[in-house]
Motif scaffolding. Structure first.
Motif, PDB file in Angstrom:
ATOM      1  N   GLU A 142       0.827  -1.208   0.000  1.00 50.49           N
ATOM      2  CA  GLU A 142       0.000   0.000   0.000  1.00 50.49           C
ATOM      3  C   GLU A 142       0.856   1.250   0.000  1.00 50.49           C
ATOM      4  O   GLU A 142       0.515   2.255  -0.637  1.00 50.49           O
ATOM      5  N   LEU A 146       1.980   2.015  -3.519  1.00 52.00           N
ATOM      6  CA  LEU A 146       0.947   2.728  -4.280  1.00 52.00           C
ATOM      7  C   LEU A 146       0.934   4.217  -3.920  1.00 52.00           C
ATOM      8  O   LEU A 146       0.833   5.072  -4.792  1.00 52.00           O
ATOM      9  N   ALA A 192       1.737   4.229  -9.507  1.00 50.60           N
ATOM     10  CA  ALA A 192       1.305   2.949 -10.052  1.00 50.60           C
ATOM     11  C   ALA A 192      -0.152   2.698  -9.707  1.00 50.60           C
ATOM     12  O   ALA A 192      -0.720   3.336  -8.817  1.00 50.60           O
ATOM     13  N   ASP A 193      -0.740   1.754 -10.426  1.00 47.47           N
ATOM     14  CA  ASP A 193      -2.110   1.329 -10.183  1.00 47.47           C
ATOM     15  C   ASP A 193      -2.160   0.051  -9.373  1.00 47.47           C
ATOM     16  O   ASP A 193      -3.154  -0.248  -8.720  1.00 47.47           O
ATOM     17  N   VAL A 194      -1.102  -0.728  -9.443  1.00 45.21           N
ATOM     18  CA  VAL A 194      -1.011  -1.995  -8.731  1.00 45.21           C
ATOM     19  C   VAL A 194       0.420  -2.148  -8.225  1.00 45.21           C
ATOM     20  O   VAL A 194       1.374  -1.776  -8.912  1.00 45.21           O
ATOM     21  N   ALA A 195       0.548  -2.655  -6.985  1.00 40.84           N
ATOM     22  CA  ALA A 195       1.872  -2.824  -6.387  1.00 40.84           C
ATOM     23  C   ALA A 195       1.913  -4.132  -5.628  1.00 40.84           C
ATOM     24  O   ALA A 195       0.954  -4.520  -4.964  1.00 40.84           O
ATOM     25  N   ARG A 199      -4.100  -2.838  -5.205  1.00 43.43           N
ATOM     26  CA  ARG A 199      -4.532  -2.146  -6.423  1.00 43.43           C
ATOM     27  C   ARG A 199      -5.501  -1.055  -6.017  1.00 43.43           C
ATOM     28  O   ARG A 199      -6.340  -1.258  -5.123  1.00 43.43           O
ATOM     29  N   LEU A 200      -5.396   0.080  -6.653  1.00 42.50           N
ATOM     30  CA  LEU A 200      -6.291   1.188  -6.364  1.00 42.50           C
ATOM     31  C   LEU A 200      -7.743   0.718  -6.461  1.00 42.50           C
ATOM     32  O   LEU A 200      -8.113   0.026  -7.417  1.00 42.50           O
ATOM     33  N   THR A 208      -6.671  -5.448  -0.927  1.00 46.46           N
ATOM     34  CA  THR A 208      -5.291  -5.921  -0.998  1.00 46.46           C
ATOM     35  C   THR A 208      -5.275  -7.437  -0.798  1.00 46.46           C
ATOM     36  O   THR A 208      -5.893  -7.948   0.137  1.00 46.46           O
TER      37      THR A 208
END
Length: 166
Positions: A90, A93, A98-101, A128-129, A133
């Motif tokens: 988190e 992000l 980024a949109d996904v980590a 991901r936004l 998670t």
């Protein structure tokens, strides 16, 4: 040519294609893998339109400074924990574009394990936004340092694929 098996490179390339098609950017937050995941992804030509950044946060201080992981959380749960993996993903992000980590933290060995947290224990989180998670814990066993790290990279790819499809 990368030092990775062809199947790992193919999975990474498919992930990049999926993210590209969905307009998603990736960030990695790696501890025990030391940047191997980012290395695999960026070994593929054209990855720069998907891979936003990689954080190698091997030390607890780096986790706190670069990703915003609370030192109190690390002290309470340990760097190798689901809670810290979640905070790392988190944080990637929040501190990246980024949109996904995905985050990876574990004990690759050959030393550093305990009865509670043995060598081969790895915690993962994939954020991901606007999505929940994902968390995963794997106990790869004492399969050697490189074995643990390589297995962890493949699990991280799997989690990124799941979040990209969500």
């Amino acid at each position: 040519m990368t030092p990775w098996p062809a199947e790992a490179e193919a999975r990474a390339a498919a992930l990049l294609d999926l993210c590209r098609a969905r307009g998603l950017k990736i960030a990695t937050a790696e501890s025990c893998t030391g940047g191997l995941l980012a290395g695999l992804l960026t070994a593929i030509a054209g990855s720069s339109d998907v891979v936003e950044r990689g954080f190698v946060t091997y030390s607890n201080a780096a986790k706190a400074e670069m990703l915003g992981v609370e030192p109190r959380l690390i002290a309470a749960r340990g760097a190798v924990s689901a809670e810290v993996a979640r905070a790392m993903a988190e944080g990637a992000l929040l501190n990246g574009r980024a949109d996904v980590a995905v985050a990876v933290t574990g004990i690759a060995g050959p030393s550093g394990g305990s009865a509670e947290k043995p060598v081969g224990l790895v915690h993962f989180a994939c954020a991901r936004l606007s999505h929940d998670t994902l968390l995963r814990q794997c106990r790869f066993g004492d399969v050697g340092r490189e074995g643990v790290r390589a297995a962890a990279v493949l699990v991280a790819l799997e989690l990124l694929e799941a979040q990209a499809r969500a």
